[in-house]
Scaffold this motif. Structure first.
Motif, PDB file in Angstrom:
ATOM      1  N   GLU A 286       0.967  -1.362   0.164  1.00 18.26           N
ATOM      2  CA  GLU A 286      -0.147   0.378   0.298  1.00 18.26           C
ATOM      3  C   GLU A 286       1.610   1.058   0.140  1.00 18.26           C
TER       4      GLU A 286
ATOM      5  N   ILE B 212       0.602   5.518   0.328  1.00 14.87           N
ATOM      6  CA  ILE B 212       0.320   6.400   1.298  1.00 14.87           C
ATOM      7  C   ILE B 212       0.994   7.465   0.881  1.00 14.87           C
ATOM      8  N   PRO B 213       0.194   8.884   0.333  1.00  8.16           N
ATOM      9  CA  PRO B 213       0.999   9.475   0.611  1.00  8.16           C
ATOM     10  C   PRO B 213       0.985  10.092   1.671  1.00  8.16           C
TER      11      PRO B 213
ATOM     12  N   SER C   5       0.969  12.588   5.489  1.00 14.34           N
ATOM     13  CA  SER C   5      -0.465  13.213   5.897  1.00 14.34           C
ATOM     14  C   SER C   5      -0.200  15.022   5.284  1.00 14.34           C
TER      15      SER C   5
ATOM     16  N   LYS D 264      -2.739  10.910  -3.363  1.00 18.25           N
ATOM     17  CA  LYS D 264      -3.566   9.829  -3.626  1.00 18.25           C
ATOM     18  C   LYS D 264      -3.369   8.069  -3.109  1.00 18.25           C
ATOM     19  N   ARG D 265      -3.827   7.320  -2.773  1.00 19.30           N
ATOM     20  CA  ARG D 265      -3.406   6.413  -2.108  1.00 19.30           C
ATOM     21  C   ARG D 265      -3.510   5.028  -2.954  1.00 19.30           C
TER      22      ARG D 265
ATOM     23  N   VAL E  61      -2.500   1.448  -4.899  1.00 20.19           N
ATOM     24  CA  VAL E  61      -2.138  -0.410  -3.736  1.00 20.19           C
ATOM     25  C   VAL E  61      -0.953  -0.832  -5.498  1.00 20.19           C
TER      26      VAL E  61
END
Length: 167
Positions: free
Chosen positions: A34, A36-37, A39, A45-46, A48
């Motif tokens: 995964e 994950i950008p 915070s 965008k996330r 996978v």
């Protein structure tokens, strides 16, 4: 650590000796990463990244001398590869119909554990797929190589006909 996770997954992968391969994969291996950008990235965008090492399709002729357990594994492998092909085919049909008034087809990802893992990939419009086949150049394995290429072409939805001498 990613290397440790991959090593653990590899140690859990089912393999067994068959007439064709002394360490034949009897299961698929799936690694999902995964992305994950940070915070502080409000527009990120996330994502996978899913890597699948699929067990090869099993031909009936190769498995006719297998034990009942190996035959069941062969059936399960082929069914999951067929389910994967169907999901990719329906996703492609839906993408062709985007913008038209036709009703979207339901992607049958519930038909196998492999395709259930890929549900998000089938539902997201921005998901991409790349299929890679590992084959051998040995002349004695030509028939298996051709079958592998045909299976990959079917899964990838290509219209190319794979025939010996036309690879």
């Amino acid at each position: 650590d990613l290397s440790k996770a991959i090593a653990l997954g590899k140690s859990r992968r089912a393999t067994a000796s068959t007439d064709v391969n002394s360490v034949s994969s009897r299961s698929h291996a799936v690694c999902q990463i995964e992305l994950i950008p940070p915070s502080n990235d409000k527009n990120g965008k996330r994502g996978v990244l899913t890597l699948i090492d699929a067990a090869g399709s099993e031909r009936k002729n190769d498995s006719m001398y297998h034990t009942s357990e190996r035959q069941k594994e062969s059936t399960d492998i082929n069914e999951s590869l067929w389910a994967l092909k169907e999901c990719i085919r329906v996703k492609a049909l839906n993408e062709e119909e985007d913008g038209s008034e036709k009703k979207r087809l339901v992607i049958p990802y519930r038909n196998s554990n492999l395709t259930r893992l890929l549900q998000e990939s089938f539902e997201r419009k921005d998901a991409k797929l790349c299929v890679v086949a590992t084959v051998t150049p040995n002349a004695t394995d030509t028939e298996h190589t051709m079958e592998s290429l045909k299976t990959v072409c079917t899964i990838a939805g290509t219209n190319k006909n794979i025939t010996e001498g036309n690879v």
